[in-house]
Design a protein around this motif. Sequence first.
Motif, short mmCIF file in Angstrom:
data_model
loop_
_atom_site.label_atom_id
_atom_site.label_comp_id
_atom_site.label_asym_id
_atom_site.label_seq_id
_atom_site.Cartn_x
_atom_site.Cartn_y
_atom_site.Cartn_z
N ARG A 266 0.10 -6.15 1.80
CA ARG A 266 -0.30 -4.74 1.79
C ARG A 266 0.05 -4.05 3.11
N GLU B 81 -1.30 -11.47 -1.11
CA GLU B 81 -1.04 -10.07 -1.45
C GLU B 81 -1.74 -9.14 -0.47
N GLN B 82 -2.87 -9.60 0.07
CA GLN B 82 -3.58 -8.80 1.07
C GLN B 82 -2.72 -8.61 2.31
N ASP C 26 0.82 -1.21 0.00
CA ASP C 26 0.00 0.00 0.00
C ASP C 26 0.86 1.26 0.00
N SER D 134 -7.21 1.69 -6.56
CA SER D 134 -6.77 0.46 -5.90
C SER D 134 -6.21 0.71 -4.50
N GLY E 257 -6.20 -11.56 7.19
CA GLY E 257 -5.12 -12.37 6.63
C GLY E 257 -4.05 -12.70 7.65
N ASP F 114 -9.64 -2.53 1.84
CA ASP F 114 -10.18 -3.75 2.43
C ASP F 114 -11.69 -3.87 2.22
N LYS F 115 -12.14 -5.11 2.01
CA LYS F 115 -13.57 -5.39 1.88
C LYS F 115 -14.13 -5.70 3.27
N SER G 280 -7.09 -15.26 2.09
CA SER G 280 -7.07 -14.04 2.91
C SER G 280 -8.02 -13.00 2.32
N ASP H 88 -8.74 -9.80 3.74
CA ASP H 88 -8.23 -8.44 3.93
C ASP H 88 -6.96 -8.52 4.77
N ILE H 89 -6.33 -7.37 5.02
CA ILE H 89 -5.03 -7.36 5.70
C ILE H 89 -5.11 -8.01 7.08
N ASN I 286 -4.06 -15.72 -1.78
CA ASN I 286 -4.29 -14.27 -1.84
C ASN I 286 -3.49 -13.53 -0.76
#
Length: 436
Positions: free
Chosen positions: A417, A413-414, A49, A95, A393, A121-122, A387, A389-390, A411
């Motif tokens: 971030r 990558e979350q 991020d 993003s 995750g 984040d969702k 994962s 979200d951060i 995933n």
Amino acid sequence: MATFQIEGGQKLKGEIQPQGAKNEALQVLCAVLLTSEEVRIDNIPNIRDVNKLIDILENLGVKIKKLGHGSYTFQGDDLNLEYLESKLFKEEGSSLRGSIMIVGPLLGRFGKGYIPRPGGDKIGRRRLDTHFEGFIKLGAKFRYNKEERFYGVEAPKGLKGTYMLLEEASVTGTANIIMAAVQAKGTTTIYNAACEPYIQQLCKMLVAMGAKISGIGSNLLTIEGVKEFHGCHHNILPDMIEIGSWIGLAAMTKSEITIKNVSWDNLGLIPVTFRKLGITIEQKGDDIHIPAHTKGYEVQSFIDGSIMNISDAPWPGFTPDLLSIMLVVATQARGSVLIHQKMFESRLFFVDKLIDMGAKIILCDPHRATIIGHDFQSKLKATTMTSPDIRAGISLLIAALSAKGTSTIHNIEQIDRGYENIDGRLRALGAKITRI
């Protein structure tokens, strides 16, 4: 899509240095847009991020030099404002939720700021009203292109100081409004302002650049607008969310870990709240030492004997970013606890993955979960998960490190971030984790 494979059940040991605070970095990086002079920032975390925001600043025309690990200089003396309405910016800005904080400094300095509807984040709805209502009160005109999902604010005649009572103590909203208000004519008073250490750090940086701000550390800020800002040297605090993550990891894996240079004065209720779960936290200078919890840890109860309730609140309350960690740690505690996530409506939905691993969790509604701890009598079982979200995750990663067997997390990558080189740092402590 990258993946972690984790062989759980390993006891870890050693020292860990927390990274720079992600949330502070996103704010102070945007503040470099206030001046044409050079600004140096140290302890910037090397995470997705933050690196995305640095790329956005560079595309905007900021001259960036890397001095060493985590140390950069920034100089915004020749910005390309046309980039703000380009297709590239609409892709890059959408993003990264933190990109919205470039609007405040640009609005004050150049009379206009634009941003695509940001991602992140969702974890449920995260309104942007606080940001734009603040700009409107300072005299800006707001517009929104619904087809392109693009926001804009303009103040060609400049901003004017005013009084405002924020509807919510939004951290990013407060930061954005502050960076606009320091350039407005006259006095701006912000009540119900967020007062997290990140906001305090931003204010201290702005004062070093020439701003006039009083009330730092409280929810009532008074800002006298100034015309010119100069360069400064700023050092980012250690990331208190990562510090809390290491505390949770040590407890769940019965490991002895020392977390170095944590800035105790800025941790707020974090140590107190972990102690409510029975976790031993020892202060050694400015370090945190977590001894191996070989006999487990027992949840406290309230004075009247009722079940422990851990909930989030705006600072100085307990940060919502650590509730996911608390929930995972509670799955192996001795006793029961109610986790109440008040601020985000979808952040607890990852608990189904923990239930699949054998955790005893009752999801009462989108905001509340009751956890009945195993007291390590029954280990979590390894599984395959993704994962979302951060924070979820890293919580799933902690669960996998304590579980029996080999887990797979997709995933990741979350996680990247928000956590710098997390697998390498875990391996240095003795974890068996592979990035695929």
